[in-house]
Design an enzyme around this catalytic site. Structure first.
Site, mmCIF file in Angstrom:
data_model
loop_
_atom_site.group_PDB
_atom_site.id
_atom_site.type_symbol
_atom_site.label_atom_id
_atom_site.label_comp_id
_atom_site.label_asym_id
_atom_site.label_seq_id
_atom_site.Cartn_x
_atom_site.Cartn_y
_atom_site.Cartn_z
ATOM 1 N N LYS A 67 0.850 -1.188 0.000
ATOM 2 C CA LYS A 67 0.000 0.000 0.000
ATOM 3 C C LYS A 67 0.885 1.236 0.000
ATOM 4 O O LYS A 67 1.755 1.372 0.850
ATOM 5 C CB LYS A 67 -0.912 0.020 1.231
ATOM 6 C CG LYS A 67 -2.138 -0.870 1.158
ATOM 7 C CD LYS A 67 -3.214 -0.334 0.233
ATOM 8 C CE LYS A 67 -3.840 0.936 0.746
ATOM 9 N NZ LYS A 67 -4.676 0.764 1.938
ATOM 10 N N HIS A 68 0.664 2.119 -0.943
ATOM 11 C CA HIS A 68 1.396 3.387 -1.008
ATOM 12 C C HIS A 68 2.905 3.191 -0.984
ATOM 13 O O HIS A 68 3.629 3.813 -0.217
ATOM 14 C CB HIS A 68 0.921 4.333 0.084
ATOM 15 C CG HIS A 68 -0.522 4.719 -0.052
ATOM 16 N ND1 HIS A 68 -0.985 5.517 -1.083
ATOM 17 C CD2 HIS A 68 -1.611 4.377 0.681
ATOM 18 C CE1 HIS A 68 -2.292 5.660 -0.969
ATOM 19 N NE2 HIS A 68 -2.696 4.970 0.088
ATOM 20 N N ASN A 231 12.285 6.227 7.327
ATOM 21 C CA ASN A 231 12.870 5.207 8.202
ATOM 22 C C ASN A 231 11.904 4.042 8.370
ATOM 23 O O ASN A 231 10.695 4.238 8.346
ATOM 24 C CB ASN A 231 13.179 5.799 9.579
ATOM 25 C CG ASN A 231 14.348 6.755 9.579
ATOM 26 O OD1 ASN A 231 15.315 6.580 8.873
ATOM 27 N ND2 ASN A 231 14.248 7.798 10.413
ATOM 28 N N HIS A 392 13.754 5.331 -0.884
ATOM 29 C CA HIS A 392 12.947 6.545 -1.072
ATOM 30 C C HIS A 392 12.527 6.668 -2.539
ATOM 31 O O HIS A 392 13.190 6.126 -3.412
ATOM 32 C CB HIS A 392 13.728 7.786 -0.674
ATOM 33 C CG HIS A 392 13.972 7.884 0.799
ATOM 34 N ND1 HIS A 392 13.019 8.267 1.706
ATOM 35 C CD2 HIS A 392 15.091 7.633 1.518
ATOM 36 C CE1 HIS A 392 13.538 8.271 2.931
ATOM 37 N NE2 HIS A 392 14.797 7.879 2.854
#
Length: 392
Positions: A67-68, A231, A392
Site C-alpha cells: 500500500k502506497h 525510516n 525513497h
C-alpha cells in the site's frame, strides 16, 4: 508492449501519464486485465522485487501486500495452522498451496492497512490464491504467471476491472537508475545488494545462539525493509512480517509503530477475539475494522448499545487493558529488523515489550555499546549487518 498510457499520475490533475522504457525496448510487464494506474505500477514493481528476492534468499514461495509504495506485510509460504485460518478468515477445509499461504500471511500482517492492497507473488498464481483474493478488497496483483483457472477467477473481481499484471521473471533492470524531482534528474546505481545468511555472521551480543528459524526471519525482515519507505522497522515471526513501521522521521517512532502492529496481530489471537460472534453476512473489511476498534482504546465505539447489535450477534465482553498487557507479555521468539542503526537502547527496550529476541540492524551508532548492553540485558541475539537499507 512499448509503453502503457495511465489514466493519470499520482493525482487526477497530473496528466498526461505513462510508463515506458527509455531505451525504447519492451516493458517487462504485460497487463492481462484492468488498467493499472501510476501508484499501482509503483506498488507492483517494488513489490515484485521484494518477493523475487525473498524467494531467492529463502527458497520458499513468497508474497507481499503493498500500500502506497510500502509493504503492509510480507511472508513466505509456511502452512497455516487452525488459529491462522480463523484470524485470516480462511475456510477450515480449504486446500491451500504454499503460494496461497504466503499471500494470506502477508495480508494477515495488518489486514486493516492491506485494505485495497496490491498483491505480489513470487510464483505462478494458482486457483487457491485467486479464490482467497477474490473475497478481499484489493486493487491488483503482479506475478510471473497465472493458471487459466486463476486468471478466470481474478477477472471476475471489481466488475471485471481488477488489475492483473504479469511480469517477466528474467527481466534485469539497468545498472543505473534515474528519477526526476522538480525537473532535476537524480541518478544512482540500482540497489543490487544481496541479503542472505552471510550478512548475519557478525553477532555482537553475549548470546550468539541464532537458530535457523531466526536467520530466516531476519532475512524476511531485511528484504521487507529494503522495499519499505524509510525510516523503517519490521517485526517478523514464523516467516511472516507481523508489524511494519514505515516512513517515520524518528527511529523510535518506527519501532513503536511496528511494535504496536505486532501487538495487535497477536491480540487478534486472544480468546475474546476468536470468540466474537459476528452477525450473518458481515463483510470482511467490516469485521477487520470492528476487531481493530474492539482492541483499541475506543472499543466503546463498537460496544455501545444500538451499535453492537449491527456487528455482533451477542454483545462481547470488553477486553481490559490488563488482559491485553498480559496476553502481549506471552509473546516470544520475534525478530526485529531495522533499515538503519538504532541510535539509542530505547529501541531495544520497546522491541523487548513485543517479544523480540533477535535483532538485525546495521550498527555504526556512536552509542552501539549502549544498544548492545540493552540487548544483553534481555539475553537477545543481535547481528550487525553493516549495511543501511534506505528506500525513497
Amino acid at each position: 508492449m512499448k509503453e502503457f498510457e495511465l489514466k493519470y499520475g499520482c493525482n487526477p490533475n497530473q496528466k498526461p501519464a505513462k510508463i515506458y522504457m527509455k531505451d525504447g525496448s519492451d516493458l517487462p510487464v504485460t497487463v492481462l486485465n484492468g488498467r493499472p494506474g501510476y501508484i499501482n505500477f509503483l506498488d507492483a514493481l517494488n513489490s515484485w522485487q521484494l518477493v523475487k528476492e525473498l524467494k531467492e534468499a529463502t527458497g520458499l514461495p513468497s508474497a507481499a501486500s503493498f500500500k502506497h509504495v510500502s509493504p503492509a506485510g510480507a511472508a513466505v509460504g509456511i502452512e497455516l495452522n487452525e488459529v491462522d485460518r480463523q484470524i485470516y478468515f480462511v475456510d477450515p477445509n480449504a486446500e491451500l498451496s504454499p503460494i496461497a499461504c504466503a499471500y494470506i500471511r502477508a495480508r494477515g500482517a495488518d489486514r486493516l492497512c492491506s485494505y485495497g492492497d496490491w498483491a505480489a507473488l513470487s510464483d505462478v498464481c494458482d486457483a487457491a490464491t485467486a479464490a482467497y483474493l477474490k473475497d478481499e478488497v484489493s486493487d491488483g496483483i503482479i506475478a510471473p504467471g497465472y493458471t487459466e483457472e486463476a486468471l478466470n477467477i481474478l477477472k471476475t473481481k471489481k466488475k471485471g476491472n481488477y488489475n492483473v499484471v504479469q511480469v517477466d521473471p528474467d527481466y534485469v533492470p539497468a545498472a543505473q537508475e534515474c528519477k526526476d524531482v522538480f525537473g532535476v534528474t537524480f541518478e544512482q546505481g540500482h540497489n543490487n545488494f544481496v541479503i542472505d545468511e552471510k550478512l548475519l555472521q557478525n553477532l555482537v551480543t553475549e548470546n550468539r545462539e541464532l537458530p535457523a528459524a531466526a536467520v530466516r526471519d531476519m532475512i524476511v525482515a531485511l528484504i521487507t525493509l529494503k522495499y519499505t519507505q524509510s525510516n523503517s522497522v519490521c517485526y517478523v515471526k514464523n516467516g511472516q512480517a507481523i508489524g511494519v513501521g514505515a516512513g517515520q522521521q524518528s527511529r523510535i517512532h518506527c519501532t513503536r509503530l511496528a511494535g504496536q502492529k505486532a501487538d495487535n496481530w497477536l491480540l487478534r489471537q486472544h480468546p475474546k477475539v476468536l470468540n466474537l460472534q459476528f452477525v450473518e453476512g458481515i463483510r470482511r473489511p467490516d469485521r477487520d475494522n470492528a476487531i481493530d476498534v474492539y482492541l483499541s482504546d475506543e472499543q466503546e465505539d463498537v460496544l455501545a448499545d444500538g451499535v453492537w447489535q449491527k456487528i455482533f450477534r451477542v454483545k462481547p465482553d470488553a477486553i481490559t487493558p490488563e488482559e491485553k498487557k498480559a496476553w502481549i507479555a506471552q509473546q516470544s521468539g520475534v525478530t526485529c529488523g531495522s533499515d538503519a542503526f538504532f541510535p539509542f537502547g530505547d529501541n531495544v527496550e520497546r522491541a523487548h515489550k513485543s517479544g523480540v529476541q533477535y535483532i538485525a540492524e546495521p550498527g555504526g551508532s556512536i552509542r552501539d555499546d549502549h544498544v548492545i548492553d540493552t540487548a544483553n540485558k534481555y539475553n537477545m541475539v543481535m547481528a550487525f549487518t553493516g549495511m543501511r537499507l534506505f528506500h525513497h
